[in-house]
Scaffold this motif. Sequence first.
Motif, PDB file in Angstrom:
ATOM      1  N   UNK A   2       0.626  -1.322   0.451  1.00 14.87           N
ATOM      2  CA  UNK A   2       0.094  -0.040  -0.546  1.00 14.87           C
ATOM      3  C   UNK A   2       0.670   0.950  -0.123  1.00 14.87           C
ATOM      4  N   UNK A   3       1.732   1.168   1.006  1.00 11.40           N
ATOM      5  CA  UNK A   3       2.740   2.132   0.831  1.00 11.40           C
ATOM      6  C   UNK A   3       3.310   2.799  -0.868  1.00 11.40           C
ATOM      7  N   UNK A   4       3.734   1.355  -0.796  1.00 11.09           N
ATOM      8  CA  UNK A   4       4.312   1.755  -2.682  1.00 11.09           C
ATOM      9  C   UNK A   4       3.490   2.034  -3.849  1.00 11.09           C
ATOM     10  N   UNK A   5       2.179   1.603  -3.365  1.00  5.35           N
ATOM     11  CA  UNK A   5       0.944   2.420  -4.250  1.00  5.35           C
ATOM     12  C   UNK A   5       0.964   3.264  -4.277  1.00  5.35           C
ATOM     13  N   UNK A   6       0.690   4.212  -3.188  1.00  7.75           N
ATOM     14  CA  UNK A   6       0.787   5.874  -2.597  1.00  7.75           C
ATOM     15  C   UNK A   6       1.692   6.103  -3.221  1.00  7.75           C
ATOM     16  N   UNK A   7       2.558   5.994  -3.359  1.00  9.72           N
ATOM     17  CA  UNK A   7       3.905   6.751  -3.377  1.00  9.72           C
ATOM     18  C   UNK A   7       3.888   7.344  -4.993  1.00  9.72           C
ATOM     19  N   UNK A   8       3.477   6.188  -5.568  1.00 13.67           N
ATOM     20  CA  UNK A   8       3.328   5.449  -6.958  1.00 13.67           C
ATOM     21  C   UNK A   8       2.019   6.536  -7.656  1.00 13.67           C
ATOM     22  N   UNK A  21       8.351   6.068 -13.143  1.00 14.34           N
ATOM     23  CA  UNK A  21       8.659   4.977 -14.141  1.00 14.34           C
ATOM     24  C   UNK A  21       9.754   4.737 -13.424  1.00 14.34           C
ATOM     25  N   UNK A  22      10.862   5.748 -13.054  1.00 13.93           N
ATOM     26  CA  UNK A  22      11.904   5.086 -11.888  1.00 13.93           C
ATOM     27  C   UNK A  22      11.532   4.283 -11.209  1.00 13.93           C
ATOM     28  N   UNK A  23      10.746   4.797 -10.492  1.00 19.05           N
ATOM     29  CA  UNK A  23      10.147   4.435  -8.771  1.00 19.05           C
ATOM     30  C   UNK A  23       9.875   2.894  -9.606  1.00 19.05           C
ATOM     31  N   UNK A  24       9.003   2.065 -10.419  1.00 17.82           N
ATOM     32  CA  UNK A  24       8.410   1.060 -10.606  1.00 17.82           C
ATOM     33  C   UNK A  24      10.043   0.470 -10.944  1.00 17.82           C
ATOM     34  N   UNK A  25      10.405   0.868 -11.391  1.00 20.39           N
ATOM     35  CA  UNK A  25      12.182   0.025 -12.310  1.00 20.39           C
ATOM     36  C   UNK A  25      12.736  -0.719 -11.121  1.00 20.39           C
ATOM     37  N   UNK A  29      13.398  -4.187  -9.924  1.00 15.32           N
ATOM     38  CA  UNK A  29      14.816  -4.977  -9.368  1.00 15.32           C
ATOM     39  C   UNK A  29      14.425  -5.220  -7.553  1.00 15.32           C
ATOM     40  N   UNK A  30      14.110  -4.373  -7.111  1.00 16.95           N
ATOM     41  CA  UNK A  30      14.314  -4.823  -5.185  1.00 16.95           C
ATOM     42  C   UNK A  30      13.440  -6.765  -5.391  1.00 16.95           C
ATOM     43  N   UNK A  31      11.851  -5.972  -6.056  1.00 14.28           N
ATOM     44  CA  UNK A  31      10.945  -7.420  -5.825  1.00 14.28           C
ATOM     45  C   UNK A  31      11.581  -8.949  -6.429  1.00 14.28           C
ATOM     46  N   UNK A  32      12.246  -8.316  -7.364  1.00 18.33           N
ATOM     47  CA  UNK A  32      13.086  -9.730  -8.179  1.00 18.33           C
ATOM     48  C   UNK A  32      14.705 -10.180  -7.660  1.00 18.33           C
ATOM     49  N   UNK A  33      14.978  -9.680  -5.936  1.00 22.59           N
ATOM     50  CA  UNK A  33      15.643  -9.835  -5.393  1.00 22.59           C
ATOM     51  C   UNK A  33      15.440 -10.594  -4.860  1.00 22.59           C
ATOM     52  N   UNK A  34      14.092 -10.318  -4.553  1.00 23.82           N
ATOM     53  CA  UNK A  34      13.263 -10.974  -2.611  1.00 23.82           C
ATOM     54  C   UNK A  34      12.878 -12.045  -3.265  1.00 23.82           C
TER      55      UNK A  34
END
Length: 177
Positions: A2-8, A21-25, A29-34
């Motif tokens: 929810x926090x990420x969606x709020x920022x976006x 777009x930069x935030x989404x990228x 990357x972060x989700x792929x690493x996790x």
Amino acid sequence: IRNHLSVLSGLLNSGRPEECRAYLEKLDLTSAALSFPCQTGNPVVDILLSEKLELAKASGIVTETYLILPDPCGIDDFDLCVIFANALDNALAACQEVTGPTFIRIAGQRQGDFYMLEFVNTCLDTPQPPMGTGLSNIQTVARQYHGTMMTEKAGDRFCLSVLLNMALPPETSQKGP
């Protein structure tokens, strides 16, 4: 999330699509690493596979995984770890002895109340050595689950098959590996 969606949403609503777009990228990357490269349905197996497949990749070994474990599985996580750790340690060691292309393939398939695991890997084209501690431990686990373990070597390929009965409770008298 929810926090990420709020920022976006805030970035889009304030007319800053490039920052969005930069935030989404970065989020991608972060989700792929996790996430684990293998999603078997069992977190213990996922963690173990991630570690072993990373070792294989570092050694230039091609890996293929076709495996979804049922939920509930009926097989204790400790016993799954015994099977996967020993099978993959043996496969990695065999591949590292080979000059040229190498591979490890892991597959699993449910057949009624049974689950068949298969580990196939490249190996030297030499006679199969006697069963060591790792295979002996796998065989013990297979027997606990009213199943069996089979090995087959043909030329430069080794195949380990482990059949486990998921419906019957494991025999506890042989617990050990």
